[in-house]
Design an enzyme around this catalytic site. Structure first.
Site, PDB file in Angstrom:
ATOM      1  N   HIS A  39      48.514 -16.234  49.316  1.00 12.42           N
ATOM      2  CA  HIS A  39      47.708 -16.706  50.459  1.00 12.42           C
ATOM      3  C   HIS A  39      48.503 -17.731  51.269  1.00 12.42           C
ATOM      4  CE1 HIS A  39      44.479 -18.373  52.845  1.00 12.42           C
ATOM      5  NE2 HIS A  39      43.755 -17.313  52.512  1.00 12.42           N
ATOM      6  N   ASN A  87      36.503 -14.945  49.894  1.00 22.77           N
ATOM      7  CA  ASN A  87      37.366 -15.989  49.334  1.00 22.77           C
ATOM      8  C   ASN A  87      36.691 -17.323  49.647  1.00 22.77           C
ATOM      9  OD1 ASN A  87      39.321 -17.832  48.669  1.00 22.77           O
ATOM     10  ND2 ASN A  87      40.810 -17.167  50.215  1.00 22.77           N
ATOM     11  N   GLY A 142      40.486 -19.527  59.802  1.00 25.01           N
ATOM     12  CA  GLY A 142      39.714 -20.766  59.867  1.00 25.01           C
ATOM     13  C   GLY A 142      39.174 -21.102  61.240  1.00 25.01           C
ATOM     14  N   LYS A 194      37.512 -20.190  48.759  1.00 26.49           N
ATOM     15  CA  LYS A 194      38.480 -21.302  48.835  1.00 26.49           C
ATOM     16  C   LYS A 194      37.966 -22.507  48.028  1.00 26.49           C
ATOM     17  CE  LYS A 194      40.226 -19.446  53.134  1.00 26.49           C
ATOM     18  NZ  LYS A 194      40.823 -19.669  54.431  1.00 26.49           N
ATOM     19  N   GLU A 230      46.828 -11.467  56.886  1.00 28.86           N
ATOM     20  CA  GLU A 230      46.139 -12.672  57.337  1.00 28.86           C
ATOM     21  C   GLU A 230      47.078 -13.478  58.244  1.00 28.86           C
ATOM     22  OE1 GLU A 230      42.587 -13.566  54.541  1.00 28.86           O
ATOM     23  OE2 GLU A 230      44.242 -14.881  54.065  1.00 28.86           O
ATOM     24  N   SER A 236      39.139 -15.257  60.337  1.00 27.87           N
ATOM     25  CA  SER A 236      37.919 -15.450  61.143  1.00 27.87           C
ATOM     26  C   SER A 236      37.114 -14.172  61.334  1.00 27.87           C
ATOM     27  CB  SER A 236      38.269 -16.067  62.500  1.00 27.87           C
ATOM     28  OG  SER A 236      38.974 -17.278  62.324  1.00 27.87           O
ATOM     29  N   GLU A 292      47.665 -20.377  52.675  1.00 30.31           N
ATOM     30  CA  GLU A 292      47.401 -21.784  52.360  1.00 30.31           C
ATOM     31  C   GLU A 292      48.253 -22.233  51.178  1.00 30.31           C
ATOM     32  OE1 GLU A 292      43.147 -21.320  52.245  1.00 30.31           O
ATOM     33  OE2 GLU A 292      43.179 -21.030  54.416  1.00 30.31           O
TER      34      GLU A 292
HETATM   35  P1  13P Z   1      38.516 -17.415  57.472  1.00 32.18           P
HETATM   36  O1  13P Z   1      37.640 -16.200  57.374  1.00 32.18           O
HETATM   37  O2  13P Z   1      37.760 -18.694  57.227  1.00 32.18           O
HETATM   38  O3  13P Z   1      39.334 -17.433  58.715  1.00 32.18           O
HETATM   39  O4  13P Z   1      39.567 -17.331  56.241  1.00 32.18           O
HETATM   40  C1  13P Z   1      40.317 -16.180  56.088  1.00 32.18           C
HETATM   41  C2  13P Z   1      41.055 -16.315  54.818  1.00 32.18           C
HETATM   42  O5  13P Z   1      41.986 -17.083  54.712  1.00 32.18           O
HETATM   43  C3  13P Z   1      40.589 -15.486  53.681  1.00 32.18           C
HETATM   44  O6  13P Z   1      41.490 -15.525  52.628  1.00 32.18           O
END
Ligand code: 13P
Length: 262
Positions: free
Chosen positions: A95, A9, A173, A11, A167, A214, A97
């Site tokens: 997600h 992903n 992150g 982002k 997640e 992560s 976010e």
């Molecule tokens: P990270 O791997 O940067 O922690 O992000 C995970 C994530 O939100 C994947 O959708």
């Protein structure tokens, strides 16, 4: 389930030049590996150019969002039809976010999931608790609610195209709070159990549950070797081809180990 599924992903990252370079590097790296499934989800503006690079490769294309209407007066939005037209096989929905930064509700996410599945897309449906919720002992309650509301009224025939990603918000992150493989295994068991109560044991056994939060080359093997961890949804590390491919290779090793010991 022995074949792991590793999804990148991206982002809101990359320029068009970086997207092109990263996609090419993943395709080249994937030409040397087998027995693992891989998809990458670039930002909307780069779906077409990345899709061209992925054509004929073993890497599938996915999107990070959609709007749950076929077409119409929805300024700035992108429909499932458009994603399919661009060659997308997958879409990430729910997600954290989007739940927390953009205020998406369980009801809205449910609408998106149903429309995406009905359109023929494979959905990567994300769930996960915040640190406050975990510390208050509410992880199971939160996961149950997100599953029950987010997957309400699903048609049984579309279930095989549904993937769930666990997640935990607090581990996304590189926050410094990594989930332990044990915590991940426990959460996946909660999700599979709830899914089984909603859709039956057979569907729950066949369900693919990824872990995201992560995931890096250094912890990928420990996470992917856990019971019920069927793959990984990678953010930060998917922006570096070498790291992403190292996680993909960890997925192959784990799949092989499971097959050998079966
Ligand atoms: P990270 O791997 O940067 O922690 O992000 C995970 C994530 O939100 C994947 O959708």
């Amino acid at each position: 389930m022995s074949r792991k599924f590793i999804i990148g992903n991206w982002k809101m990252h990359t320029t068009s030049a970086e997207a092109r370079q990263l996609a090419k590097a993943v395709v080249v790296g994937m030409s040397r590996v087998a027995r693992v499934s891989v998809a990458i989800c670039p930002p909307f503006p780069y779906l077409a150019l990345v899709g061209e690079i992925l054509k004929g490769s073993r890497v599938a294309l996915g999107a990070q969002n959609l709007y749950p209407e076929k077409e119409g007066a929805f300024t700035g939005e992108v429909s499932p039809t458009m994603l399919l037209d661009l060659g997308c096989k997958y879409v990430i929905l729910g997600h954290s976010e989007r739940r927390h930064k953009l205020g998406e509700s369980d009801t809205f996410i449910n609408h998106k999931v149903r429309v995406a599945l009905a359109a023929g897309l494979n959905v990567i449906f994300c769930v996960g608790e915040t640190l406050v919720q975990r510390n208050a002992g509410r992880t199971k309650t939160v996961l149950d609610r997100q599953l029950v509301q987010g997957l309400a009224h699903l048609s049984a025939v579309t279930l095989t195209r549904l993937i769930i990603a666990y997640e935990p918000v607090w581990a996304i992150g590189s926050t410094g709070h990594d989930a332990t493989p044990q915590q991940v295994q426990e959460a996946h068991a909660i999700i599979r159990h709830r899914f089984g109560r909603m859709f039956g044991t057979k569907s729950a056994e066949a369900l693919s549950i990824q872990y995201g939060g992560s995931v890096k080359p250094k912890n990928a093997t420990a996470l992917l070797s856990r019971l019920g961890v069927d793959g990984a949804l990678i953010g930060g590390a998917s922006l570096h081809a070498s790291q992403f491919l190292a996680i993909v290779r960890a997925g192959i090793n784990e799949a092989q180990t499971e097959e050998e010991s079966a």
